[in-house]
Design a protein around this motif. Structure first.
Motif, short mmCIF file in Angstrom:
data_model
loop_
_atom_site.label_atom_id
_atom_site.label_comp_id
_atom_site.label_asym_id
_atom_site.label_seq_id
_atom_site.Cartn_x
_atom_site.Cartn_y
_atom_site.Cartn_z
N ASP A 43 -6.22 -4.03 5.11
CA ASP A 43 -6.48 -5.02 4.05
C ASP A 43 -6.89 -4.33 2.76
O ASP A 43 -6.40 -4.65 1.67
N ALA A 44 -7.83 -3.38 2.88
CA ALA A 44 -8.29 -2.66 1.70
C ALA A 44 -7.15 -1.87 1.07
O ALA A 44 -6.99 -1.85 -0.16
N ALA A 45 -6.36 -1.21 1.91
CA ALA A 45 -5.25 -0.40 1.40
C ALA A 45 -4.22 -1.26 0.68
O ALA A 45 -3.73 -0.90 -0.41
N LEU A 46 -3.88 -2.39 1.27
CA LEU A 46 -2.86 -3.26 0.69
C LEU A 46 -3.31 -3.89 -0.62
O LEU A 46 -2.47 -4.32 -1.42
N ASN A 47 -4.61 -3.96 -0.84
CA ASN A 47 -5.13 -4.58 -2.07
C ASN A 47 -5.65 -3.56 -3.08
O ASN A 47 -6.29 -3.94 -4.07
N THR A 48 -5.37 -2.29 -2.85
CA THR A 48 -5.80 -1.24 -3.76
C THR A 48 -4.80 -1.10 -4.90
O THR A 48 -3.62 -0.84 -4.66
N PRO A 49 -5.24 -1.26 -6.15
CA PRO A 49 -4.30 -1.16 -7.28
C PRO A 49 -3.61 0.20 -7.33
O PRO A 49 -4.25 1.24 -7.18
N GLY A 50 -2.31 0.17 -7.52
CA GLY A 50 -1.54 1.39 -7.68
C GLY A 50 -1.17 2.08 -6.39
O GLY A 50 -0.46 3.09 -6.41
N ALA A 51 -1.63 1.57 -5.25
CA ALA A 51 -1.42 2.25 -3.98
C ALA A 51 -0.10 1.85 -3.33
O ALA A 51 0.28 0.67 -3.34
N VAL A 52 0.58 2.83 -2.76
CA VAL A 52 1.71 2.60 -1.88
C VAL A 52 1.21 2.91 -0.47
O VAL A 52 1.07 4.07 -0.09
N PRO A 53 0.87 1.88 0.33
CA PRO A 53 0.27 2.13 1.65
C PRO A 53 1.30 2.66 2.65
O PRO A 53 2.36 2.06 2.85
N VAL A 54 0.96 3.79 3.25
CA VAL A 54 1.79 4.40 4.29
C VAL A 54 0.89 4.63 5.50
O VAL A 54 -0.20 5.19 5.36
N VAL A 55 1.33 4.22 6.67
CA VAL A 55 0.57 4.39 7.89
C VAL A 55 1.29 5.40 8.78
O VAL A 55 2.44 5.19 9.15
N ALA A 56 0.60 6.50 9.09
CA ALA A 56 1.10 7.46 10.08
C ALA A 56 0.53 7.03 11.42
O ALA A 56 -0.67 7.13 11.65
N LEU A 57 1.40 6.50 12.28
CA LEU A 57 0.96 5.80 13.47
C LEU A 57 1.24 6.60 14.74
O LEU A 57 2.32 7.15 14.91
N ALA A 58 0.24 6.60 15.63
CA ALA A 58 0.40 7.17 16.96
C ALA A 58 0.33 6.04 17.98
O ALA A 58 -0.57 5.20 17.91
N GLY A 59 1.27 5.99 18.90
CA GLY A 59 1.24 4.98 19.94
C GLY A 59 2.09 3.77 19.63
O GLY A 59 2.61 3.61 18.53
N VAL A 60 2.22 2.92 20.63
CA VAL A 60 3.01 1.70 20.52
C VAL A 60 2.08 0.51 20.27
O VAL A 60 1.10 0.32 20.99
N VAL A 61 2.40 -0.27 19.24
CA VAL A 61 1.56 -1.41 18.87
C VAL A 61 1.90 -2.61 19.74
O VAL A 61 3.07 -3.04 19.79
N ARG A 62 0.90 -3.14 20.42
CA ARG A 62 1.11 -4.29 21.30
C ARG A 62 0.51 -5.58 20.73
O ARG A 62 0.82 -6.66 21.21
N ARG A 63 -0.36 -5.46 19.74
CA ARG A 63 -1.04 -6.63 19.19
C ARG A 63 -0.24 -7.22 18.03
O ARG A 63 0.16 -6.50 17.11
N GLU A 64 -0.06 -8.54 18.05
CA GLU A 64 0.72 -9.20 17.01
C GLU A 64 0.05 -9.10 15.65
O GLU A 64 0.73 -8.91 14.63
N PRO A 113 -11.02 -1.90 -1.86
CA PRO A 113 -9.98 -1.51 -2.83
C PRO A 113 -10.55 -0.77 -4.03
O PRO A 113 -9.95 0.21 -4.50
N ASP A 114 -11.70 -1.22 -4.53
CA ASP A 114 -12.29 -0.54 -5.69
C ASP A 114 -12.68 0.90 -5.36
O ASP A 114 -12.46 1.82 -6.16
N LEU A 115 -13.26 1.11 -4.17
CA LEU A 115 -13.65 2.46 -3.78
C LEU A 115 -12.42 3.35 -3.64
O LEU A 115 -12.41 4.48 -4.14
N LEU A 116 -11.38 2.84 -2.98
CA LEU A 116 -10.18 3.66 -2.78
C LEU A 116 -9.51 3.99 -4.11
O LEU A 116 -9.05 5.11 -4.31
N ALA A 117 -9.45 3.00 -5.00
CA ALA A 117 -8.85 3.26 -6.30
C ALA A 117 -9.63 4.31 -7.07
O ALA A 117 -9.06 5.19 -7.73
#
Length: 214
Positions: A43-64, A113-117
């Protein structure tokens, strides 16, 4: 200025995440807490101004709910045997975006978002930024050139001196020090972080865990 906000994440599968919370939590409860932490982070990443959120993921996601949040991000697989190798490869993989990078994990659901920006204000520092963690590790790494994460390859991870060793590895770069945060490894960490963000998914998930109240 646009930048890549890289989140290193593990799928919240019982028995594979937040194992240091068990006991007192069960593997299922620990996975629920991990999922809440990841969702708050995204949520914070997606709402951070100027950010292109990229997730480096390990494992298979089972939760919707996690799948829905990840659908709004660029998702790449983690590669490598050790965590240090996975970090190096993830930074190399996002170098194609030709942007500076701010890399975080999923263990600091108190980020905003403010902290990340602010941490990604690459115009105000030289080549790198490092946010140390209370336990001696680090929670954030900023690099103007993602390929320079190669220096992490020989840094021992998940140790009390990981932060200091990472700072040593960045020797020769102009490093801006970021705020120190507590990440979530133990139940005590979880309680302290939840108290900082009482309205978060993370805090709610922790309150729902009966074992924590015992």
């Amino acid at each position: 200025m646009r930048f890549c906000l890289l989140v290193m994440a593990k799928s919240p599968v019982p028995g594979q995440v937040k194992t240091r919370l068990c006991p007192p939590l069960s593997p299922e409860e620990a996975a629920d807490v991990a999922a809440a932490s990841l969702l708050d982070t995204l949520d914070a990443a997606l709402n951070t101004p100027g950010a292109v959120p990229v997730v480096a993921l390990a494992g298979v996601v089972r939760r919707e709910d996690v799948r829905d949040a990840l659908a709004e991000c660029v998702v790449i697989p983690q590669r490598g045997a050790s965590f240090a190798e996975r970090l190096v490869h993830a930074h190399a993989d996002i170098a194609r975006f030709r942007m500076p990078v701010l890399q975080i994990g999923m263990d600091t659901p108190q980020v905003t978002p403010d902290l990340l920006a602010s941490c990604a204000s690459f115009g105000s520092f030289g080549e790198a930024a490092l946010g140390l963690a209370v336990d001696g590790g680090w929670w954030a790494l900023g690099l103007r050139d993602p390929l320079r994460a190669g220096v992490l390859r020989d840094v021992p991870m998940s140790r009390a001196d990981t932060g200091a060793r990472t700072l040593e590895a960045l020797h020769g770069m102009e490093v801006r020090m970021l705020p120190v945060l507590s990440d979530v490894d133990t139940v005590a960490d979880a309680r302290a972080v939840a108290a900082q963000v009482p309205g978060s998914r993370f805090a709610a998930a922790l309150l729902d865990v009966v074992a924590v109240a015992r």
